[in-house]
Design a protein around this motif. Structure first.
Motif, PDB file in Angstrom:
ATOM      1  N   ARG A   1       0.912  -1.174  -0.081  1.00  0.00           N
ATOM      2  CA  ARG A   1      -0.012  -0.075   0.061  1.00  0.00           C
ATOM      3  C   ARG A   1       0.954   1.151  -0.057  1.00  0.00           C
ATOM      4  O   ARG A   1       0.638   2.123  -0.637  1.00  0.00           O
ATOM      5  N   LEU A   2       1.880   1.240   0.705  1.00  0.00           N
ATOM      6  CA  LEU A   2       2.755   2.513   0.969  1.00  0.00           C
ATOM      7  C   LEU A   2       3.629   2.608  -0.401  1.00  0.00           C
ATOM      8  O   LEU A   2       3.579   3.933  -0.957  1.00  0.00           O
ATOM      9  N   GLU A   3       4.023   1.635  -1.485  1.00  0.00           N
ATOM     10  CA  GLU A   3       4.605   1.994  -2.305  1.00  0.00           C
ATOM     11  C   GLU A   3       3.688   2.537  -3.368  1.00  0.00           C
ATOM     12  O   GLU A   3       4.088   3.378  -4.273  1.00  0.00           O
ATOM     13  N   GLY A   4       2.349   1.916  -3.305  1.00  0.00           N
ATOM     14  CA  GLY A   4       1.221   2.601  -4.236  1.00  0.00           C
ATOM     15  C   GLY A   4       0.936   4.058  -3.988  1.00  0.00           C
ATOM     16  O   GLY A   4       0.624   4.836  -5.048  1.00  0.00           O
ATOM     17  N   ASP A   5       1.239   4.546  -2.864  1.00  0.00           N
ATOM     18  CA  ASP A   5       1.248   5.830  -2.601  1.00  0.00           C
ATOM     19  C   ASP A   5       2.559   6.544  -2.533  1.00  0.00           C
ATOM     20  O   ASP A   5       2.737   7.801  -2.298  1.00  0.00           O
ATOM     21  N   ALA A   6       3.466   5.910  -3.289  1.00  0.00           N
ATOM     22  CA  ALA A   6       4.848   6.516  -3.562  1.00  0.00           C
ATOM     23  C   ALA A   6       5.510   6.858  -2.190  1.00  0.00           C
ATOM     24  O   ALA A   6       6.410   7.810  -1.988  1.00  0.00           O
ATOM     25  N   ARG A   7       5.218   6.137  -1.244  1.00  0.00           N
ATOM     26  CA  ARG A   7       5.830   6.278   0.135  1.00  0.00           C
ATOM     27  C   ARG A   7       7.038   5.247   0.307  1.00  0.00           C
ATOM     28  O   ARG A   7       6.796   4.153   0.997  1.00  0.00           O
TER      29      ARG A   7
ATOM     30  N   GLY B   1      14.531  -2.785  -2.930  1.00  0.00           N
ATOM     31  CA  GLY B   1      13.888  -2.312  -4.079  1.00  0.00           C
ATOM     32  C   GLY B   1      13.025  -0.812  -3.796  1.00  0.00           C
ATOM     33  O   GLY B   1      13.251   0.116  -4.474  1.00  0.00           O
ATOM     34  N   ALA B   2      12.309  -0.969  -2.566  1.00  0.00           N
ATOM     35  CA  ALA B   2      11.733   0.231  -1.961  1.00  0.00           C
ATOM     36  C   ALA B   2      12.746   1.393  -1.691  1.00  0.00           C
ATOM     37  O   ALA B   2      12.748   2.582  -1.919  1.00  0.00           O
ATOM     38  N   TRP B   3      13.987   1.086  -1.093  1.00  0.00           N
ATOM     39  CA  TRP B   3      14.856   2.045  -0.669  1.00  0.00           C
ATOM     40  C   TRP B   3      15.360   2.816  -1.865  1.00  0.00           C
ATOM     41  O   TRP B   3      15.716   4.014  -1.995  1.00  0.00           O
ATOM     42  N   LEU B   4      15.579   1.806  -3.062  1.00  0.00           N
ATOM     43  CA  LEU B   4      15.925   2.492  -4.416  1.00  0.00           C
ATOM     44  C   LEU B   4      15.060   3.496  -4.746  1.00  0.00           C
ATOM     45  O   LEU B   4      15.742   4.436  -5.426  1.00  0.00           O
ATOM     46  N   ARG B   5      13.929   2.877  -4.926  1.00  0.00           N
ATOM     47  CA  ARG B   5      12.888   4.011  -5.267  1.00  0.00           C
ATOM     48  C   ARG B   5      12.921   5.375  -4.784  1.00  0.00           C
ATOM     49  O   ARG B   5      12.682   6.193  -5.298  1.00  0.00           O
ATOM     50  N   ASP B   6      13.009   5.175  -3.362  1.00  0.00           N
ATOM     51  CA  ASP B   6      12.994   6.161  -2.678  1.00  0.00           C
ATOM     52  C   ASP B   6      14.130   7.220  -2.919  1.00  0.00           C
ATOM     53  O   ASP B   6      13.913   8.547  -3.168  1.00  0.00           O
ATOM     54  N   TYR B   7      15.535   6.481  -2.965  1.00  0.00           N
ATOM     55  CA  TYR B   7      16.565   7.517  -3.504  1.00  0.00           C
ATOM     56  C   TYR B   7      16.380   8.082  -4.997  1.00  0.00           C
ATOM     57  O   TYR B   7      16.779   9.099  -4.982  1.00  0.00           O
TER      58      TYR B   7
END
Length: 591
Positions: free
Chosen positions: A53-59, A87-93
Motif C-alpha cells: 500500500r505504501l509503495e502504491g502511495d509513493a511512500r 527495491g523500495a529504498w532504491l525507489r526512494d533514492y
C-alpha cells in the motif's frame, strides 16, 4: 508476550499520513516483544500488505521500513523481505535524486553478502526504464549507473529496449548534452559526460569554438588561398509532369561559397568525420555557416563514428581519442559519408579541382577513408592531374603535421534538425561542369569511346532497399518495346558508367544517387526522375546538378508505399506504367 492482534491492529492503522511515527512505534514493539511463530506469519502477511500500500502511495521509504521489519521477524526467509526493502529504498533514492545515499546503500548491500547482486541490478534497470519512459533522463542515467556499479559491469544486463547499459548511458547523455549545448551551457554538458564516461567507455571531452577554414586562417592558424570568389547560382527551373506542385522543403541558398585551398599545421582529424581540430578551434565550414542552426550535424553522433561529439551555439564538445596516428602531410578527401556514392561525387570529388590547382604543392598525398568502393578510387585517378599517391586512413584519430582542405561546393547538411523543413541544397553548375569536363577529357585521353548516342536507359534499383520502384519489373516490360534497356550502374566500372550516361538519349530512373551521374549526359538528353509523393523531396537539388550537363529533367511522382523503417526521403514507391509513358510522350520521346 504482546498479543498478535495488537500488532495487527497497529499495522492496519498505518497510512501514508502517519506512517513514519507509527512505524517507529511498531519497530519498538517488535524489538521488545516479537510475535510467536504462528503470530509472526499473520504479522508478516499484514506487513507485506502495508508495504504494498505504501509503495502504491509513493511512500517508498516507509514501505522499505515495513519490509525491513518483516525481515527482522521472519526466521525462515528474511532474504525475500530484504530484497523487497532494497527495491523500495532504491525507489526512494531515485525519486529524491539522492544518488550519494543510493551509492552508499549499494556498497552496504554488497558487503552484506546476500548473493542477490544481479537481482538488485535488474531492479535498478526496471526503475531506470520507468524513469526513461517518463522522460526523466537524469534519473534514468543514474539508475543505469547504479546498476553498473552493483553488477560490476554491464555484462548480462540490458535496458527495457534491449540496449547494454554502456550504450544506453551514452545515448541519453548525448540527448542531455545536446539540450545544454543548444543553450550555450557547454561546461555543464562536459560535466555530465565526465560523471559517466568511464561506464560508457568514452574519453574525456574538450570544448572547441567552431570556425570556418577562412576564419581559422584569418586568426593566423593557417594559410588560405581563394581560387574562386563567392557567386550567384542560377535558380533551378524544376519541372513536373502535371505542372508545378507546392514544394514544402526549404530552398537552398543561391550563393555558392568561395572555392579555396587552405593548409593548417598540427591538426587532429577523425576519419569518417569532417571534424578538424586545431588548438581550441574546430574547423568545419558547414558547422560555422550562418545557416548551421538548420543542420542536424551527425559527425560524432551516427553509428560508425570513432568519437563522440555534441554540437550547439557556436561551440562543440569533442571526445579525446585514446589512440592517435601521426601523418606528415595529406589532402583531406575523407569525411562523413565519403563512402556513399552520392555524397562522394557531390561533396568530395569537386575538391580535386582545388588540389589540382598550382597553389597546392606537389607530393602531398590524397587521404581517403578505409573501405571505399573501387569506383571512388577510379574517380580519384581520373581527376588527379598531379600524380599524387593515395593514403587510406583506418578509423583511428589522425594527426597531420600539414593538412590541406578544400570546400564542399554548396551548403549541404546531411539532415535538418527535427521540426524544421528539409533543406534542399542547390548546387553551382560551374563546379560540377569542371568535374564533368575533367573526367570526360581524361577518359577520352585514355581512349574510352565516348561517341555513342541514342541509348534509352532504365536505371534499376533492384540492388538497393531504399527509394525502390516497387513495380520496376512492370515498368521494364512496358518500356522495353520502345527500345529501353535495363542498367544497374553500380555493377559497372566508373568509366563504363560515364560512357553509358554520355551515350543516353533518355534515362528513366529513381531520383537517387544514380541520377547524379547525369552530370555526364550530353546536352539535350532527357531525364525522367521517378520519386515518391513527398513534396519536401530534393527537387531543386536534383534539377541543379542534373541540368548542369545541359540535360533536361522532368519529375514524375508516384505513390509512397508504407515502410515506417525508412527515412521519409528514402521511401519506396510505385508509378503506374501509363504515367511514365505519358511522361515520355511529353518530352516527344516516343512516336
Amino acid at each position: 508476550m504482546r498479543p498478535t492482534a495488537t500488532l495487527i491492529d497497529l499495522i492496519r492503522s498505518i497510512n501514508s499520513g502517519n506512517a513514519p511515527d507509527k512505524l517507529e512505534a511498531l519497530a519498538f514493539l517488535l524489538s521488545t516483544e516479537p510475535p510467536v511463530e504462528l503470530g509472526a506469519a499473520s504479522t508478516l502477511r499484514h506487513l507485506e500488505a502495508l508495504g504494498f500500500r505504501l509503495e502504491g502511495d509513493a511512500r517508498y521509504k516507509d514501505a522499505a521500513r515495513a519490509y525491513d521489519l518483516a525481515a527482522s521477524i521472519d526466521l525462515h526467509d528474511p532474504t525475500r523481505w530484504r530484497m523487497l526493502a532494497a527495491g523500495a529504498w532504491l525507489r526512494d533514492y531515485v525519486e529524491r535524486e539522492a544518488w550519494d545515499e543510493a551509492l552508499a546503500f549499494i556498497a552496504k548491500f554488497k558487503l552484506g553478502g546476500d548473493g542477490a547482486v544481479r537481482d538488485i541490478a535488474a531492479t535498478l534497470l526496471r526503475i531506470g526504464w520507468n524513469q526513461e519512459c517518463r522522460y526523466r533522463a537524469e534519473p534514468a542515467v543514474q539508475c543505469y549507473r547504479l546498476a553498473f556499479v552493483m553488477n560490476g559491469s554491464d555484462e548480462g544486463l540490458v535496458t527495457g529496449d534491449g540496449q547494454p547499459i554502456s550504450v544506453k548511458i551514452r545515448n541519453l547523455r548525448i540527448l542531455q548534452m545536446n539540450a545544454l549545448a543548444d543553450q550555450g551551457r557547454h561546461e555543464e554538458a562536459a560535466g555530465l559526460h565526465e560523471s559517466t564516461r568511464v561506464i560508457a567507455g568514452l574519453g574525456s571531452v574538450g570544448i572547441y569554438d567552431i570556425v570556418s577554414a577562412k576564419q581559422a586562417a584569418d586568426e593566423g592558424r593557417g594559410v588560405y588561398h581563394e581560387l574562386l570568389a563567392a557567386r550567384r547560382i542560377a535558380e533551378p527551373d524544376v519541372k513536373f509532369l502535371d505542372g508545378p506542385i507546392p514544394m514544402t522543403s526549404q530552398a537552398g541558398t543561391l550563393e555558392a561559397p568561395p572555392r579555396y585551398l587552405a593548409f593548417f599545421k598540427d591538426c587532429l582529424t577523425f576519419p569518417r568525420s569532417n571534424v578538424v581540430l586545431h588548438g581550441d578551434r574546430l574547423i568545419y565550414d558547414l558547422a560555422a555557416h550562418p545557416f548551421s542552426s538548420l543542420a542536424d550535424i551527425k559527425d560524432g553522433v551516427n553509428p560508425g563514428q570513432i568519437m563522440t561529439a555534441v554540437w550547439g551555439s557556436g561551440r562543440a564538445l569533442i571526445e579525446a581519442p585514446s589512440e592517435i596516428r601521426e601523418i606528415e602531410a595529406g589532402l583531406m578527401m575523407f569525411g562523413f559519408q565519403s563512402r556513399q556514392y552520392g555524397h562522394w561525387l557531390l561533396e568530395f570529388v569537386p575538391r580535386m579541382l582545388c588540389f589540382n590547382d598550382p597553389a597546392c604543392p606537389a607530393g602531398i598525398p590524397i587521404c581517403v577513408d578505409a573501405e571505399m568502393p573501387e569506383s571512388h578510387r577510379q574517380i580519384i585517378a581520373l581527376m588527379d592531374e598531379r600524380d599524387r599517391s593515395v593514403v587510406t586512413l583506418p578509423p583511428i584519430a589522425t594527426r597531420f603535421s600539414k593538412l590541406g582542405v578544400a570546400p564542399v561546393p554548396a551548403f549541404f547538411p546531411f539532415d535538418t534538425r527535427p521540426g524544421l523543413p528539409i533543406y534542399d541544397a542547390i548546387w553551382p553548375q560551374d563546379i560540377l561542369a569542371g568535374v564533368r569536363d575533367r573526367i570526360l577529357a581524361r577518359l577520352a585521353a585514355d581512349e574510352v569511346d565516348l561517341r555513342g548516342t541514342g541509348r534509352r536507359i532504365i536505371l534499376s534499383r533492384q540492388g538497393f532497399k531504399q527509394r525502390q520502384l516497387v513495380n520496376e519489373a512492370e515498368i521494364v516490360e512496358t518500356l522495353r518495346p520502345h527500345g529501353f534497356e535495363v542498367v544497374q550502374p553500380e555493377k559497372l566500372t566508373f568509366a563504363k558508367q560515364v560512357q553509358m550516361y554520355h551515350s543516353a538519349e533518355i534515362i528513366v530512373g529513381s531520383a537517387s544517387s544514380a541520377l547524379i551521374n547525369c552530370i555526364f549526359c550530353r546536352p539535350g538528353a532527357n531525364i525522367v526522375a521517378l520519386t515518391h509523393d513527398n513534396s519536401s523531396f530534393y527537387f531543386r537539388g536534383f534539377t541543379s546538378f542534373v541540368e548542369s550537363s545541359g540535360a533536361h529533367l522532368l519529375f514524375v511522382s508516384g505513390t509512397t508505399t508504407n515502410d515506417e523503417a525508412l527515412h521519409p526521403m528514402h521511401a519506396n514507391y510505385l508509378v503506374p506504367p501509363k504515367i511514365i509513358l505519358r511522361a515520355l510522350e511529353a518530352i516527344s520521346a516516343i512516336i
